[in-house]
Design a protein around this motif. Structure first.
Motif, PDB file in Angstrom:
ATOM      1  N   GLU A  33      26.323  31.337  37.184  1.00  0.00           N
ATOM      2  CA  GLU A  33      27.111  30.436  36.343  1.00  0.00           C
ATOM      3  C   GLU A  33      28.279  31.170  35.689  1.00  0.00           C
ATOM      4  O   GLU A  33      29.377  30.615  35.559  1.00  0.00           O
ATOM      5  CB  GLU A  33      26.210  29.811  35.272  1.00  0.00           C
ATOM      6  N   GLU A  34      28.045  32.431  35.305  1.00  0.00           N
ATOM      7  CA  GLU A  34      29.121  33.215  34.701  1.00  0.00           C
ATOM      8  C   GLU A  34      30.242  33.453  35.709  1.00  0.00           C
ATOM      9  O   GLU A  34      31.427  33.395  35.370  1.00  0.00           O
ATOM     10  CB  GLU A  34      28.568  34.554  34.206  1.00  0.00           C
ATOM     11  N   GLY A  35      29.870  33.705  36.965  1.00  0.00           N
ATOM     12  CA  GLY A  35      30.882  33.907  37.991  1.00  0.00           C
ATOM     13  C   GLY A  35      31.723  32.665  38.211  1.00  0.00           C
ATOM     14  O   GLY A  35      32.956  32.744  38.314  1.00  0.00           O
ATOM     15  N   LEU A  36      31.075  31.511  38.271  1.00  0.00           N
ATOM     16  CA  LEU A  36      31.808  30.256  38.426  1.00  0.00           C
ATOM     17  C   LEU A  36      32.758  30.021  37.259  1.00  0.00           C
ATOM     18  O   LEU A  36      33.927  29.664  37.443  1.00  0.00           O
ATOM     19  CB  LEU A  36      30.820  29.092  38.516  1.00  0.00           C
ATOM     20  N   THR A  37      32.241  30.229  36.061  1.00  0.00           N
ATOM     21  CA  THR A  37      33.053  29.999  34.861  1.00  0.00           C
ATOM     22  C   THR A  37      34.250  30.931  34.821  1.00  0.00           C
ATOM     23  O   THR A  37      35.369  30.521  34.475  1.00  0.00           O
ATOM     24  CB  THR A  37      32.195  30.198  33.596  1.00  0.00           C
ATOM     25  N   LEU A  38      34.033  32.187  35.210  1.00  0.00           N
ATOM     26  CA  LEU A  38      35.119  33.172  35.167  1.00  0.00           C
ATOM     27  C   LEU A  38      36.222  32.808  36.159  1.00  0.00           C
ATOM     28  O   LEU A  38      37.410  32.849  35.815  1.00  0.00           O
ATOM     29  CB  LEU A  38      34.566  34.562  35.476  1.00  0.00           C
ATOM     30  N   ILE A  39      35.852  32.437  37.384  1.00  0.00           N
ATOM     31  CA  ILE A  39      36.864  32.062  38.377  1.00  0.00           C
ATOM     32  C   ILE A  39      37.626  30.821  37.922  1.00  0.00           C
ATOM     33  O   ILE A  39      38.862  30.760  38.001  1.00  0.00           O
ATOM     34  CB  ILE A  39      36.211  31.800  39.744  1.00  0.00           C
ATOM     35  N   ARG A  40      36.896  29.821  37.436  1.00  0.00           N
ATOM     36  CA  ARG A  40      37.562  28.599  36.960  1.00  0.00           C
ATOM     37  C   ARG A  40      38.544  28.915  35.834  1.00  0.00           C
ATOM     38  O   ARG A  40      39.660  28.388  35.798  1.00  0.00           O
ATOM     39  CB  ARG A  40      36.520  27.593  36.461  1.00  0.00           C
ATOM     40  N   ARG A  41      38.127  29.773  34.916  1.00  0.00           N
ATOM     41  CA  ARG A  41      38.986  30.099  33.780  1.00  0.00           C
ATOM     42  C   ARG A  41      40.234  30.842  34.239  1.00  0.00           C
ATOM     43  O   ARG A  41      41.347  30.542  33.777  1.00  0.00           O
ATOM     44  CB  ARG A  41      38.219  30.942  32.763  1.00  0.00           C
ATOM     45  N   ARG A  42      40.069  31.781  35.166  1.00  0.00           N
ATOM     46  CA  ARG A  42      41.234  32.531  35.648  1.00  0.00           C
ATOM     47  C   ARG A  42      42.215  31.608  36.364  1.00  0.00           C
ATOM     48  O   ARG A  42      43.433  31.756  36.240  1.00  0.00           O
ATOM     49  CB  ARG A  42      40.786  33.654  36.590  1.00  0.00           C
ATOM     50  N   LEU A  43      41.688  30.646  37.116  1.00  0.00           N
ATOM     51  CA  LEU A  43      42.566  29.723  37.830  1.00  0.00           C
ATOM     52  C   LEU A  43      43.250  28.732  36.898  1.00  0.00           C
ATOM     53  O   LEU A  43      44.323  28.203  37.215  1.00  0.00           O
ATOM     54  CB  LEU A  43      41.774  28.954  38.897  1.00  0.00           C
ATOM     55  N   ALA A  44      42.618  28.467  35.748  1.00  0.00           N
ATOM     56  CA  ALA A  44      43.153  27.462  34.826  1.00  0.00           C
ATOM     57  C   ALA A  44      43.996  28.063  33.708  1.00  0.00           C
ATOM     58  O   ALA A  44      44.560  27.327  32.901  1.00  0.00           O
ATOM     59  CB  ALA A  44      42.003  26.655  34.206  1.00  0.00           C
ATOM     60  N   GLU A  45      44.114  29.395  33.664  1.00  0.00           N
ATOM     61  CA  GLU A  45      44.813  30.034  32.547  1.00  0.00           C
ATOM     62  C   GLU A  45      46.305  29.734  32.531  1.00  0.00           C
ATOM     63  O   GLU A  45      46.957  29.829  31.511  1.00  0.00           O
ATOM     64  CB  GLU A  45      44.574  31.551  32.597  1.00  0.00           C
ATOM     65  N   GLY A  46      46.838  29.384  33.650  1.00  0.00           N
ATOM     66  CA  GLY A  46      48.271  29.093  33.716  1.00  0.00           C
ATOM     67  C   GLY A  46      48.643  28.813  35.154  1.00  0.00           C
ATOM     68  O   GLY A  46      47.768  28.661  36.004  1.00  0.00           O
ATOM     69  N   ASP A  95      48.975  38.289  44.913  1.00  0.00           N
ATOM     70  CA  ASP A  95      48.539  38.171  43.522  1.00  0.00           C
ATOM     71  C   ASP A  95      47.405  37.164  43.369  1.00  0.00           C
ATOM     72  O   ASP A  95      46.557  37.303  42.475  1.00  0.00           O
ATOM     73  CB  ASP A  95      49.719  37.784  42.631  1.00  0.00           C
ATOM     74  N   LYS A  96      47.378  36.147  44.209  1.00  0.00           N
ATOM     75  CA  LYS A  96      46.261  35.194  44.161  1.00  0.00           C
ATOM     76  C   LYS A  96      44.967  35.868  44.584  1.00  0.00           C
ATOM     77  O   LYS A  96      43.913  35.672  43.955  1.00  0.00           O
ATOM     78  CB  LYS A  96      46.564  34.001  45.076  1.00  0.00           C
ATOM     79  N   LEU A  97      45.022  36.661  45.641  1.00  0.00           N
ATOM     80  CA  LEU A  97      43.834  37.402  46.064  1.00  0.00           C
ATOM     81  C   LEU A  97      43.412  38.401  45.004  1.00  0.00           C
ATOM     82  O   LEU A  97      42.214  38.604  44.755  1.00  0.00           O
ATOM     83  CB  LEU A  97      44.116  38.119  47.388  1.00  0.00           C
ATOM     84  N   THR A  98      44.387  39.024  44.375  1.00  0.00           N
ATOM     85  CA  THR A  98      44.080  39.975  43.305  1.00  0.00           C
ATOM     86  C   THR A  98      43.332  39.288  42.170  1.00  0.00           C
ATOM     87  O   THR A  98      42.415  39.870  41.576  1.00  0.00           O
ATOM     88  CB  THR A  98      45.380  40.616  42.774  1.00  0.00           C
ATOM     89  N   LEU A  99      43.694  38.050  41.878  1.00  0.00           N
ATOM     90  CA  LEU A  99      43.001  37.285  40.833  1.00  0.00           C
ATOM     91  C   LEU A  99      41.519  37.147  41.166  1.00  0.00           C
ATOM     92  O   LEU A  99      40.658  37.392  40.313  1.00  0.00           O
ATOM     93  CB  LEU A  99      43.664  35.918  40.691  1.00  0.00           C
ATOM     94  N   VAL A 113      39.731  39.005  43.286  1.00  0.00           N
ATOM     95  CA  VAL A 113      39.076  40.325  43.345  1.00  0.00           C
ATOM     96  C   VAL A 113      38.804  40.848  41.944  1.00  0.00           C
ATOM     97  O   VAL A 113      37.701  41.322  41.637  1.00  0.00           O
ATOM     98  CB  VAL A 113      39.946  41.318  44.140  1.00  0.00           C
ATOM     99  N   ARG A 114      39.786  40.766  41.064  1.00  0.00           N
ATOM    100  CA  ARG A 114      39.606  41.305  39.711  1.00  0.00           C
ATOM    101  C   ARG A 114      38.561  40.518  38.931  1.00  0.00           C
ATOM    102  O   ARG A 114      37.807  41.098  38.144  1.00  0.00           O
ATOM    103  CB  ARG A 114      40.941  41.315  38.970  1.00  0.00           C
ATOM    104  N   ALA A 115      38.500  39.206  39.139  1.00  0.00           N
ATOM    105  CA  ALA A 115      37.475  38.416  38.459  1.00  0.00           C
ATOM    106  C   ALA A 115      36.090  38.857  38.912  1.00  0.00           C
ATOM    107  O   ALA A 115      35.163  38.978  38.098  1.00  0.00           O
ATOM    108  CB  ALA A 115      37.678  36.926  38.749  1.00  0.00           C
ATOM    109  N   THR A 116      35.922  39.123  40.204  1.00  0.00           N
ATOM    110  CA  THR A 116      34.625  39.556  40.725  1.00  0.00           C
ATOM    111  C   THR A 116      34.285  40.952  40.239  1.00  0.00           C
ATOM    112  O   THR A 116      33.131  41.236  39.892  1.00  0.00           O
ATOM    113  CB  THR A 116      34.627  39.506  42.262  1.00  0.00           C
ATOM    114  N   VAL A 117      35.270  41.836  40.199  1.00  0.00           N
ATOM    115  CA  VAL A 117      35.037  43.183  39.654  1.00  0.00           C
ATOM    116  C   VAL A 117      34.615  43.099  38.194  1.00  0.00           C
ATOM    117  O   VAL A 117      33.661  43.763  37.769  1.00  0.00           O
ATOM    118  CB  VAL A 117      36.303  44.053  39.813  1.00  0.00           C
TER     119      VAL A 117
END
Length: 218
Positions: free
Chosen positions: A75-88, A96-100, A102-106
């Motif tokens: 659930e934390e992984g899902l929330t983190l990806i959603r938040r990164r995609l929704a930040e702006g 840079d999209k792939l980096t987003l 990768v960095r969220a997973t790291v």
């Protein structure tokens, strides 16, 4: 989820909720320190400052605790990806999209690498828990597919399959790198992983193997 993995008590009072959270936090520490086999309920109760009887009021066994920890991770992984995609607005470049992603997973794996090793390499995964993990993965794949489908630099023909491969590669390789004994350079690893995925996604589709029984063969 089977009775074996179901929590025994869903606390409503604040004090009971705090007790349950202390038990889960203690379990995360014990599993990371001692591994799955030696991460006993007695050790967990002691680390939480509670009696073993108190632990069993909330969880029937250590596998039920593990199931809670794995579910929380998904659930934390899902929330983190959603938040990164929704930040702006999404980054303009595919790189840079792939980096987003990768960095969220790291970031998800960085804090407790030893615990993640136990959860995903040592602990059993009953079918009910696999349903939860697969559901979370499907949702992340869907988000990745939407991002790839809108990027003009993506050259692969099968975007849905590409999204599955990208998400699977990121999750697997990040986990293996972070869980290693000496993850030496996370930034360099992330750059190389993004570069690998870029080459796959932007390479023009190569023709399939020639048909040995084609029209020119007589």
């Amino acid at each position: 989820m089977t009775k074996r993995l179901e929590p025994r008590k869903s606390p409503r009072q604040i004090r009971a909720q705090e007790t349950r959270q202390r038990l889960l936090a203690a379990a995360a520490h014990v599993f990371a320190e001692h591994g799955y086999a030696a991460g006993t309920t007695n050790r967990i109760a002691e680390a939480a400052g509670h009696s073993i009887g108190s632990l069993y009021q909330y969880f029937p066994n250590k596998d039920a605790i593990l199931a809670e920890l794995v579910t929380a991770h998904a659930e934390e992984g899902l929330t983190l990806i959603r938040r990164r995609l929704a930040e702006g607005p999404l980054p303009e470049t595919l790189h840079d999209k792939l980096t987003l992603f990768v960095r969220a997973t790291v970031d998800l794996h960085r804090d407790q690498p030893r615990l993640h090793r136990v959860l995903f390499e040592e602990a059993p995964r009953p079918p009910e828990l696999l349903v939860t993990l697969h559901s979370a993965e499907r949702q992340i794949v869907a988000m990745a597919a939407a991002v790839l489908a809108e990027d003009p630099s993506v050259r692969v023909a099968d975007v849905a399959m590409a999204a599955r491969l990208v998400v699977g590669a990121i999750e697997s390789l990040v986990h293996r790198f972070i869980a290693s004994d000496t993850p030496d350079d996370t930034e360099r690893f992330s750059r190389e992983l993004v570069a690998m995925l870029m080459r796959y996604l932007t390479c023009p589709e190569s023709p399939g193997p020639a048909d040995p029984a084609g029209p020119d063969r007589r």
